[in-house]
Design a protein around this motif. Structure first.
Motif: not given
Length: 280
Positions: A71-82
């Motif tokens: 996910v981080f490789a494909d999308i880049g930044r993730v602001d919130v993880v639930v």
């Protein structure tokens, strides 16, 4: 507000589904995990550019790590993880099977722990972010017939509170959400009940059966309003360590903690009696 990206486990129902719908409606991106994509087909079709469904069983530690890395490789930044995936298990301790115990611990506790461990390096590398752990006011209070559920929630709360202190220096905030009873599938659909023993009938241990029956009245908590408050919390700095949602949940928590403090204070002399005397 700029578009944000969220990663949420367990989005097929309950708070996960409610959070996802509200976030997509306001224009955010959501990577949502499920075990069956058929349950969120409508979201996939309605939000093809902003909703990304992923298959995940949170009891599979290797799968958690692989998915988070991807996910981080494909999308880049993730602001919130639930960390939301979980369920309730009801029954006296001796009524529960070994398999039921192992599975709820693997889902509610170990799965959440491993999700934290998988996302922290990525959040640290990107310079910050927010982790939201769905718990329950049952992470502070305990009722008969809920022993293993409480074990997982009390456990994840201790873990998350410790980790919050570990990651604060890296701009990562951690919030533990403690909802009270809400009108979700958690209570009226997905709750699991042990193979009950008649010996516990007509005792407080089986009182949960009335709570699980909607014919006895629905829970006061509105999952839509609760999800909105959770979303709003990411704008609070520093991140609130805990959020109790529901007036009954808050009052029950306060009453329980007051009794607990009184019990501790009554042990002042006992505690001191086990110390070495001064200057020894």
């Amino acid at each position: 507000m700029a578009q944000q990206t969220w990663f949420i486990t367990g989005v097929s129902s309950g708070f996960g589904r409610e959070l996802t719908e509200q976030l997509l409606q306001r224009g955010d991106k959501v990577v949502g995990t499920v075990r069956d994509t058929g349950k969120i087909k409508d979201l996939v079709e309605a939000y093809p550019q902003t909703f990304f469904a992923r298959i995940l069983d949170v009891t599979d530690v290797a799968a958690i790590r692989a998915l988070i890395d991807a996910v981080f490789a494909d999308i880049g930044r993730v602001d919130v993880v639930v960390s939301n995936a979980g369920y309730g298990l009801f029954g006296a301790a001796e009524e529960l099977s070994d398999s039921e115990i192992d599975t709820i611990i693997a889902t509610n506790l170990t799965g959440s722990i491993q999700l934290f461990r998988a996302v922290i390096p990525h959040l640290r590398a990107q310079g910050g972010g927010r982790i939201i752990q769905l718990s329950s006011y049952g992470g502070q209070v305990a009722f008969p017939g809920n022993s293993l559920y409480h074990a997982t929630k009390w456990g994840i709360e201790g873990f998350a509170e410790s980790v919050a202190q570990e990651v604060a220096a890296f701009g990562i905030g951690v919030t533990i959400v403690e909802p009270g009873g809400a009108r979700t599938e958690f209570r009226y659909g997905s709750a699991k009940v042990a193979n009950l023993m008649p010996i516990y009938d007509n005792t407080p241990t089986h009182a949960f059966l009335k709570m699980l029956d909607p014919g006895n009245g629905l829970a006061a908590g509105d999952p839509t309003r609760m999800a909105t408050r959770i979303i709003e919390s990411i704008e609070i700095e520093p991140a609130p360590l805990r959020m109790v949602l529901g007036s009954q949940a808050l009052q029950s928590t306060i009453d329980t903690l007051k009794k607990r403090i009184a019990g501790f204070e009554a042990q002042t002399e006992l505690a001191a009696s086990t110390d070495f005397p001064p200057n020894e």
